[in-house]
Design an enzyme around this catalytic site. Structure first.
Site, PDB file in Angstrom:
ATOM      1  N   GLY A 162      -1.458  11.861   4.448  1.00  0.00           N
ATOM      2  CA  GLY A 162      -1.683  11.377   3.088  1.00  0.00           C
ATOM      3  C   GLY A 162      -2.352  10.012   3.084  1.00  0.00           C
ATOM      4  O   GLY A 162      -2.770   9.497   4.122  1.00  0.00           O
ATOM      5  N   ASP A 168       2.876  17.203   8.634  1.00  0.00           N
ATOM      6  CA  ASP A 168       2.401  17.302   7.248  1.00  0.00           C
ATOM      7  C   ASP A 168       2.349  18.755   6.803  1.00  0.00           C
ATOM      8  O   ASP A 168       1.996  19.643   7.585  1.00  0.00           O
ATOM      9  CB  ASP A 168       1.018  16.637   7.088  1.00  0.00           C
ATOM     10  CG  ASP A 168       0.819  16.085   5.688  1.00  0.00           C
ATOM     11  OD1 ASP A 168       0.792  16.884   4.732  1.00  0.00           O
ATOM     12  OD2 ASP A 168       0.714  14.855   5.545  1.00  0.00           O
ATOM     13  N   GLY A 203      -1.964  16.007   1.202  1.00  0.00           N
ATOM     14  CA  GLY A 203      -2.719  15.302   2.242  1.00  0.00           C
ATOM     15  C   GLY A 203      -4.030  16.007   2.545  1.00  0.00           C
ATOM     16  O   GLY A 203      -4.350  17.043   1.966  1.00  0.00           O
ATOM     17  N   VAL A 220       8.932  19.170   5.802  1.00  0.00           N
ATOM     18  CA  VAL A 220      10.192  18.467   6.084  1.00  0.00           C
ATOM     19  C   VAL A 220      11.326  18.905   5.152  1.00  0.00           C
ATOM     20  O   VAL A 220      12.469  18.521   5.381  1.00  0.00           O
ATOM     21  CB  VAL A 220      10.033  16.933   6.022  1.00  0.00           C
ATOM     22  CG1 VAL A 220       9.021  16.437   7.032  1.00  0.00           C
ATOM     23  CG2 VAL A 220       9.682  16.448   4.618  1.00  0.00           C
ATOM     24  N   TYR A 243      10.908  13.294  -8.876  1.00  0.00           N
ATOM     25  CA  TYR A 243      10.450  12.240  -7.961  1.00  0.00           C
ATOM     26  C   TYR A 243      11.448  11.070  -7.943  1.00  0.00           C
ATOM     27  O   TYR A 243      11.946  10.696  -6.882  1.00  0.00           O
ATOM     28  CB  TYR A 243       9.071  11.765  -8.415  1.00  0.00           C
ATOM     29  CG  TYR A 243       8.422  10.752  -7.500  1.00  0.00           C
ATOM     30  CD1 TYR A 243       7.885  11.119  -6.269  1.00  0.00           C
ATOM     31  CD2 TYR A 243       8.327   9.414  -7.874  1.00  0.00           C
ATOM     32  CE1 TYR A 243       7.282  10.186  -5.431  1.00  0.00           C
ATOM     33  CE2 TYR A 243       7.715   8.477  -7.045  1.00  0.00           C
ATOM     34  CZ  TYR A 243       7.187   8.871  -5.827  1.00  0.00           C
ATOM     35  OH  TYR A 243       6.593   7.936  -5.005  1.00  0.00           O
ATOM     36  N   LYS A 268      13.974  10.259  -4.841  1.00  0.00           N
ATOM     37  CA  LYS A 268      13.943   9.017  -4.053  1.00  0.00           C
ATOM     38  C   LYS A 268      15.297   8.319  -4.087  1.00  0.00           C
ATOM     39  O   LYS A 268      15.741   7.754  -3.089  1.00  0.00           O
ATOM     40  CB  LYS A 268      12.867   8.071  -4.595  1.00  0.00           C
ATOM     41  CG  LYS A 268      11.447   8.541  -4.373  1.00  0.00           C
ATOM     42  CD  LYS A 268      11.045   8.543  -2.902  1.00  0.00           C
ATOM     43  CE  LYS A 268       9.566   8.860  -2.736  1.00  0.00           C
ATOM     44  NZ  LYS A 268       9.189   9.063  -1.337  1.00  0.00           N
ATOM     45  N   GLN A 273      23.275   7.352  17.786  1.00  0.00           N
ATOM     46  CA  GLN A 273      23.172   6.693  19.085  1.00  0.00           C
ATOM     47  C   GLN A 273      22.873   5.207  18.868  1.00  0.00           C
ATOM     48  O   GLN A 273      22.282   4.829  17.858  1.00  0.00           O
ATOM     49  CB  GLN A 273      22.034   7.313  19.913  1.00  0.00           C
ATOM     50  CG  GLN A 273      22.283   8.746  20.349  1.00  0.00           C
ATOM     51  CD  GLN A 273      23.497   8.870  21.249  1.00  0.00           C
ATOM     52  OE1 GLN A 273      23.697   8.081  22.166  1.00  0.00           O
ATOM     53  NE2 GLN A 273      24.337   9.853  20.953  1.00  0.00           N
ATOM     54  N   THR A 293       0.243   1.078  -5.095  1.00  0.00           N
ATOM     55  CA  THR A 293      -0.687   0.687  -4.025  1.00  0.00           C
ATOM     56  C   THR A 293      -1.972   1.498  -4.167  1.00  0.00           C
ATOM     57  O   THR A 293      -1.927   2.668  -4.548  1.00  0.00           O
ATOM     58  CB  THR A 293      -0.034   0.948  -2.653  1.00  0.00           C
ATOM     59  OG1 THR A 293       1.193   0.214  -2.593  1.00  0.00           O
ATOM     60  CG2 THR A 293      -0.929   0.508  -1.515  1.00  0.00           C
ATOM     61  N   HIS A 315      -6.132   9.799  -3.309  1.00  0.00           N
ATOM     62  CA  HIS A 315      -6.744  11.005  -3.846  1.00  0.00           C
ATOM     63  C   HIS A 315      -7.383  10.719  -5.201  1.00  0.00           C
ATOM     64  O   HIS A 315      -6.746  10.100  -6.062  1.00  0.00           O
ATOM     65  CB  HIS A 315      -5.679  12.102  -3.983  1.00  0.00           C
ATOM     66  CG  HIS A 315      -6.267  13.459  -4.154  1.00  0.00           C
ATOM     67  ND1 HIS A 315      -6.792  13.874  -5.342  1.00  0.00           N
ATOM     68  CD2 HIS A 315      -6.444  14.469  -3.278  1.00  0.00           C
ATOM     69  CE1 HIS A 315      -7.258  15.107  -5.200  1.00  0.00           C
ATOM     70  NE2 HIS A 315      -7.067  15.486  -3.948  1.00  0.00           N
TER      71      HIS A 315
HETATM   72  N1  LIG Z   1       0.868   5.242  -3.122  1.00  0.00           N
HETATM   73  C1  LIG Z   1       1.763   4.561  -3.788  1.00  0.00           C
HETATM   74  O1  LIG Z   1       1.404   3.689  -4.596  1.00  0.00           O
HETATM   75  C2  LIG Z   1       3.242   4.782  -3.544  1.00  0.00           C
HETATM   76  C3  LIG Z   1       4.147   4.064  -4.334  1.00  0.00           C
HETATM   77  C4  LIG Z   1       5.506   4.266  -4.113  1.00  0.00           C
HETATM   78  C5  LIG Z   1       5.963   5.102  -3.131  1.00  0.00           C
HETATM   79  N2  LIG Z   1       5.057   5.781  -2.369  1.00  0.00           N
HETATM   80  C6  LIG Z   1       5.591   6.699  -1.355  1.00  0.00           C
HETATM   81  O2  LIG Z   1       4.856   6.606  -0.158  1.00  0.00           O
HETATM   82  C7  LIG Z   1       4.739   7.887   0.453  1.00  0.00           C
HETATM   83  C8  LIG Z   1       3.282   8.237   0.677  1.00  0.00           C
HETATM   84  O3  LIG Z   1       2.614   8.206  -0.580  1.00  0.00           O
HETATM   85  P1  LIG Z   1       1.040   8.468  -0.710  1.00  0.00           P
HETATM   86  O4  LIG Z   1       0.553   7.686  -1.857  1.00  0.00           O
HETATM   87  O5  LIG Z   1       0.419   8.307   0.633  1.00  0.00           O
HETATM   88  O6  LIG Z   1       1.052   9.992  -1.139  1.00  0.00           O
HETATM   89  P2  LIG Z   1       0.171  11.211  -0.585  1.00  0.00           P
HETATM   90  O7  LIG Z   1       0.405  12.329  -1.530  1.00  0.00           O
HETATM   91  O8  LIG Z   1      -1.224  10.780  -0.353  1.00  0.00           O
HETATM   92  O9  LIG Z   1       0.837  11.500   0.822  1.00  0.00           O
HETATM   93  C9  LIG Z   1       2.011  12.271   0.967  1.00  0.00           C
HETATM   94  C10 LIG Z   1       1.832  13.150   2.184  1.00  0.00           C
HETATM   95  O10 LIG Z   1       3.037  13.877   2.401  1.00  0.00           O
HETATM   96  C11 LIG Z   1       2.713  15.257   2.607  1.00  0.00           C
HETATM   97  N3  LIG Z   1       3.875  16.046   2.199  1.00  0.00           N
HETATM   98  C12 LIG Z   1       4.364  16.210   0.943  1.00  0.00           C
HETATM   99  N4  LIG Z   1       5.480  16.958   0.994  1.00  0.00           N
HETATM  100  C13 LIG Z   1       5.696  17.267   2.289  1.00  0.00           C
HETATM  101  C14 LIG Z   1       6.692  17.994   2.969  1.00  0.00           C
HETATM  102  N5  LIG Z   1       7.706  18.585   2.337  1.00  0.00           N
HETATM  103  N6  LIG Z   1       6.596  18.123   4.320  1.00  0.00           N
HETATM  104  C15 LIG Z   1       5.586  17.533   5.008  1.00  0.00           C
HETATM  105  N7  LIG Z   1       4.614  16.830   4.409  1.00  0.00           N
HETATM  106  C16 LIG Z   1       4.670  16.684   3.068  1.00  0.00           C
HETATM  107  C17 LIG Z   1       1.476  15.489   1.766  1.00  0.00           C
HETATM  108  O11 LIG Z   1       0.748  16.637   2.161  1.00  0.00           O
HETATM  109  C18 LIG Z   1       0.723  14.196   2.002  1.00  0.00           C
HETATM  110  O12 LIG Z   1      -0.065  14.252   3.173  1.00  0.00           O
HETATM  111  C19 LIG Z   1       5.445   8.878  -0.465  1.00  0.00           C
HETATM  112  O13 LIG Z   1       6.755   9.071  -0.001  1.00  0.00           O
HETATM  113  C20 LIG Z   1       5.476   8.155  -1.785  1.00  0.00           C
HETATM  114  O14 LIG Z   1       6.565   8.550  -2.573  1.00  0.00           O
HETATM  115  C21 LIG Z   1       3.699   5.657  -2.568  1.00  0.00           C
END
Ligand SMILES: NC(=O)c1ccc[n+]([C@@H]2O[C@H](COP(=O)([O-])OP(=O)(O)OC[C@H]3O[C@@H](n4cnc5c(N)ncnc54)[C@H](O)[C@@H]3O)[C@@H](O)[C@H]2O)c1
Length: 369
Positions: A37, A58, A63, A86, A184, A188, A208, A221, A227
């Site tokens: 991602g 992933d 992603g 996951v 969501y 979290k 451990q 961010t 995307h």
């Molecule tokens: N981008 C932001 O501003 C932001 C803000 C707060 C929290 N986050 C957290 O950071 C993390 C990454 O966010 P991002 O912006 O890169 O999002 P993203 O959607 O670009 O990346 C998420 C990735 O996780 C993969 N994914 C989703 N569900 C999955 C699963 N069950 N098993 C395996 N892979 C899985 C997706 O295919 C993707 O590649 C997330 O946990 C998100 O909640 C991001």
């Protein structure tokens, strides 16, 4: 003479990277769930630069393998990509089998595997909920068994529609458990609880020595590789600019957001995952969650004007009514990150915006998604 590692354009901006490179240990493995991602792929680049072997896990829900093109080109021998979900229990067996076949020592399990964009996670709400709940349970267990660090990517959304500004980690939030965003936000929040239990319930969940739990509450961010259909303000404005459409501002545009450029966020994640946390007593794996983001507020009108200036063929700014649930402000309280981690965002949002636009202009195909 030791060869200098190759560093990606985003990682070049990381103040910590140069300090950590000399500490890199051979044969150390970092698992990055969600590594395909936006944030995950930059984190992967940074870990590879530091000398880690990295396994990306992933499911490709949001992603894109193109996000790993830089890593694949520069560190092919240190990178392995596993397609796995996951939220499914067999993920641990798959990973244990892979680990048994390797000579690597598991040093870090990072859980970033969750669709993060509201319109996109609302298309798969149950999967989003379970990616956070099951994913945290399974991956924290793996880290506990291997005595390594478990890093959870949590979110500012745990504060919901906050009554406190800026939001400190001690604020418990104002979250709707039964709404469109609940899959969501509550996913979290439960993930944080599960990570807390992993660190506090050794009789039920044995671990451990060396097991450590780290939770980053990530605020909004942006940057290259996000995307284009993400649905948040930066992507919406950049898409409109590239399409030559008017730039939409809601209300008067005086509402503020705090936008963090991706290099600053990755710097924070590295500090949290890899630096010894000074305030943590040695007998506990637990460190309370830490906000990461940028604490400089920007008005939405200033953001739209900056996009118009960067991309002169964009249409002019148009004002539309403020959506009912549009918060007036959202901003992290960062004193904990600053004190414990020495974290300080350094990239001005204008520079981050210019870099993001330049990336999109060079990746025209991603803008048509
Ligand atoms: N981008 C932001 O501003 C932001 C803000 C707060 C929290 N986050 C957290 O950071 C993390 C990454 O966010 P991002 O912006 O890169 O999002 P993203 O959607 O670009 O990346 C998420 C990735 O996780 C993969 N994914 C989703 N569900 C999955 C699963 N069950 N098993 C395996 N892979 C899985 C997706 O295919 C993707 O590649 C997330 O946990 C998100 O909640 C991001």
């Amino acid at each position: 003479m030791v060869a200098q590692p190759v560093v990606s354009a985003v990682c070049h901006k990381l103040p910590l990277l140069g300090k950590l490179i000399p500490q890199a240990k051979a044969q150390q493995l970092a698992l990055v769930a969600g590594g395909g991602g936006f944030l995950g792929s930059h984190f992967v680049d940074a870990l590879l630069t530091l000398g880690y072997h990295v396994w990306v896990i992933d499911s490709w829900h949001s992603g894109n393998t193109a996000n790993l093109a830089w890593a694949t080109a520069h560190y092919p021998k240190h990178l392995k990509v596993l397609t796995a979900d996951v939220s499914q229990a067999n993920v641990v067996d798959v990973l244990q089998a892979e680990l048994a076949d390797s000579k690597l020592t598991l040093a870090l399990v990072a859980h970033l595997a969750s669709v993060a964009s509201p319109p996109r996670y609302q298309q798969c709400p149950l999967h989003t909920l379970m990616s956070n709940i099951n994913g945290t349970q399974f991956l924290s267990k793996l880290a506990a068994q291997h005595g390594c660090t478990f890093l959870l990517a949590s979110t500012s959304e745990v504060y919901g529609d906050p009554h406190v500004h800026p939001q400190p980690e001690t604020y418990w939030g104002n979250v709707n458990p039964v709404g469109a965003r609940s899959c969501y936000d509550e996913g979290k929040r439960t993930a944080e609880t599960l990570a807390y239990l992993a660190a506090h319930s050794p009789t039920e969940l044995p671990y451990q020595p060396g097991f450590a739990v780290r939770i980053a509450r990530i605020f909004n961010t942006f940057g290259p590789r996000m995307h284009p259909a993400d649905g948040r303000v930066v992507t919406n404005l950049l898409r409109q600019a590239l399409a030559g459409q008017p730039l939409t501002v809601y209300g008067t545009g005086q509402q503020t957001r705090s936008l963090c450029y991706v290099s600053d966020l990755i710097d924070g994640l590295l500090r949290l995952a890899l630096l010894p946390a000074l305030a943590v007593p040695e007998h506990t794996p637990w460190l309370a969650p830490i906000n990461l983001g940028n604490d400089t507020p920007i008005t939405m009108l200033a953001l739209a004007n900056a996009v118009a200036e960067l991309y002169p063929t964009a249409g002019s700014v148009v004002f539309e009514p403020l959506p009912a649930d549009d918060p007036q402000q959202r901003c992290p309280e960062l004193s904990r990150a600053k004190t414990l981690l020495g974290y300080a965002p350094t990239t001005p949002w204008q520079q981050g915006l210019a870099d993001t636009l330049a990336y999109w202009q060079n990746h025209v195909n991603v803008c048509t998604v």
